[in-house]
Design an enzyme around this catalytic site. Structure first.
Site, mmCIF file in Angstrom:
data_model
loop_
_atom_site.group_PDB
_atom_site.id
_atom_site.type_symbol
_atom_site.label_atom_id
_atom_site.label_comp_id
_atom_site.label_asym_id
_atom_site.label_seq_id
_atom_site.Cartn_x
_atom_site.Cartn_y
_atom_site.Cartn_z
ATOM 1 N N SER A 238 -27.904 -16.297 -66.321
ATOM 2 C CA SER A 238 -27.104 -17.409 -65.811
ATOM 3 C C SER A 238 -27.954 -18.285 -64.888
ATOM 4 C CB SER A 238 -25.846 -16.875 -65.119
ATOM 5 O OG SER A 238 -24.926 -17.907 -64.876
ATOM 6 N N GLU B 13 -19.520 -16.784 -74.142
ATOM 7 C CA GLU B 13 -19.920 -17.462 -72.909
ATOM 8 C C GLU B 13 -18.793 -18.336 -72.366
ATOM 9 O OE1 GLU B 13 -22.520 -16.668 -71.437
ATOM 10 O OE2 GLU B 13 -24.223 -16.380 -72.777
ATOM 11 N N HIS C 257 -19.893 -13.624 -70.534
ATOM 12 C CA HIS C 257 -21.036 -14.062 -69.752
ATOM 13 C C HIS C 257 -21.451 -12.953 -68.781
ATOM 14 C CE1 HIS C 257 -23.581 -17.150 -67.928
ATOM 15 N NE2 HIS C 257 -23.111 -16.828 -66.728
#
Length: 509
Positions: free
Chosen positions: A198, A311, A405
């Site tokens: 990330s 995601e 995610h």
């Protein structure tokens, strides 16, 4: 030596006293730069003052100020103590005197540049280190303490020397510490892999783009980097002035700004933040990361890059409304798009919310891997592209759309055992653990062997470096714990979104 529970290692700054965790030595809370407090707030990190005697290295260092509840909910757990004095790293090594120096893997945690800590359970370095590498995790300044611009601070720099990306400079300082000291822990300073997820992955790509990071690392792994544009410095300056006014500081001086309490920034509304990206235009990142990669101007080093199948689970935190993406596609004719084309690319999916999640996922995350892969290929430097689609056996009912995610992290770190308590009634299975061994094996082989001359990574399936003609992407877990080389993966989508990404993906204003 491993019969002793404590171990002492001399570094350039002084002696550290670490401990033994099963078969791996661990050193926690090592200062890699001086505390960025008082007049050092919003300054480049300064050198640590050497100490006399032994320094205890058996406890985590403090993390930067942040929202604890938010980090517990979505950031990987409780980040522990907070302090503006947060520039600490942790290190795991299986052998301080190996026959040959070991690869070094340096983890940069994610969390939108606003939450996270190096000592969270998913990032424990012992499982990787036990397989013959040195693992380093680091804290760095977050939020406004890590990324900030204001005219009063600009006055402290000569022309062209302004710094706004203090968090990236912290990461660079940690890499400099590694170059000075890692040999004492059995690590090879000439084989350093940076990896992150990330905003940690954005950090990896930003360091690939920063002239100040040259020669401090030798390859990188970017897990779920997002393709949102960096903040232009001019916009960041405007944000800094608005923040000062929020604290009733009109025409604020640098002294007034530094006198604000360290814990005053993290509770502020998003409208006063710079967003989950770096600031483009300072000495650290002179050119926006996306522009660097689209012009193939990054450091010429091997890269692994990829993203996850769901995601979209994090898009709301980036201010992206999936349904609004589809409305914009439908209503905006100047882009030359037709919904018929989009529906064709997504197998006739008609629900705006579901379609929007997939479109936004691919524009925000999947396309970043494709763009980086093309850029690496233009430079003649190897790149490996992946797509992670595995969900643990007992959790598939709560993750119907695939891997959230960040959910790949315990597989790449092989830290499933560290998360047993968090999993509660949905424990990991033997099959999950076997899959984590396979996945982490590719990460380890990248750290051990990848070079500018490599054309494949060894594993259960040998993984060829990506090229446009073959367009092979490693898919982790499409049907259970399986590995598959996917040809032309999302190729038509990627070709389209590569052109349209900047127009369609916007930060929350």
């Amino acid at each position: 030596m491993k019969n002793e529970r404590l171990i002492r290692i001399g570094t350039a700054e002084g002696t550290l006293c670490g401990s033994l965790d099963k078969d791996v030595f661990v050193f926690k809370g090592i200062p890699y730069a001086a505390p960025p407090t008082g007049p050092r707030r919003w300054q480049p990190p300064k050198a640590v003052v050497p100490w006399r005697g032994e320094r205890d290295a058996t406890r985590w260092g403090a993390a930067s100020w942040q929202n604890r509840q938010y980090c517990v909910a979505v950031g990987g757990g409780d980040p522990g103590a907070f302090s503006e004095d947060c520039l600490y790293l942790n290190l795991w090594t299986p052998d301080t005197e190996p026959a040959s120096a070991m690869p070094v893997m340096v983890w940069i945690h994610g969390g939108g540049f606003t939450i996270g800590a190096a000592g969270l359970a998913p990032y424990v370095g012992r499982p990787l280190a036990s397989r013959g590498v040195v693992v380093v995790t680091l804290n760095y300044r977050l939020g406004h303490l890590g990324f900030f611009a204001h005219p009063a601070l600009d006055k402290e720099y000569a022309a062209g020397e302004v710094v706004n990306n203090f968090a990236l400079l912290d990461q660079i300082a940690a890499l400099q510490w590694i170059q000075r000291n890692i040999a004492a822990f059995g690590g090879n300073p000439n084989n350093v892999t940076i990896f992150g997820e990330s905003s940690g992955a954005r950090s990896v790509l930003s360091l690939f783009s920063s002239p100040l990071a040259a020669k401090l690392f030798h390859k990188g792994i970017a897990q779920s980097p997002y393709a949102l544009p960096d903040i232009p410095r001019e916009k960041a300056l405007e944000n800094g002035v608005r923040l000062a006014r929020h604290f009733n500081l009109e025409n604020a001086t640098s002294e007034q700004l530094r006198a604000l309490p360290a814990d005053a920034f993290w509770p502020l509304e998003n409208s006063l933040a710079n967003g989950p990206v770096a600031i483009a235009g300072d000495r650290v990142l002179p050119v926006p990361m996306l522009k660097v990669f689209t012009s193939a101007g990054q450091h010429k080093l091997p890269l692994m890059i990829g993203s996850n199948s769901d995601e979209a689970s994090v898009l709301s935190y980036f201010g992206v409304d999936p349904a609004a993406i589809i409305r914009q596609l439908r209503d905006t004719q100047r882009l030359g798009l037709r919904m018929k084309m989009i529906r064709m690319l997504y197998d006739g999916l008609y629900d705006d919310e579901k379609l929007g999640k997939q479109v936004a996922r691919d524009m925000t995350f999947t396309a970043m891997g494709y763009i980086a892969a093309l850029s690496q290929y233009r430079n003649g430097i190897p790149v490996w592209r992946y797509y992670f689609d595995y969900v643990s056996e007992n959790s598939r009912v709560i993750y119907p759309d695939g891997t959230w995610h960040g959910n790949e992290i315990p597989y790449t770190f092989n830290t499933l055992d560290e998360l047993d308590e968090q999993m509660g009634a949905r424990p990991f299975t033997a099959s999950d653990r076997e899959f984590a061994e396979k996945v982490s094996g590719y990460w380890l082989n990248f750290a051990r062997h990848a070079s500018i001359f490599s054309n494949r990574l060894e594993g259960e399936i040998d993984w060829p470096a990506w090229q446009p003609a073959s367009d092979l992407t490693m898919r982790f877990g499409e049907t259970g714990p399986t590995l598959k080389l996917e040809k032309n993966f999302m190729r038509r989508r990627m070709q389209l979104f590569r052109l349209l990404m900047k127009s369609m993906v916007k930060l929350r204003s």
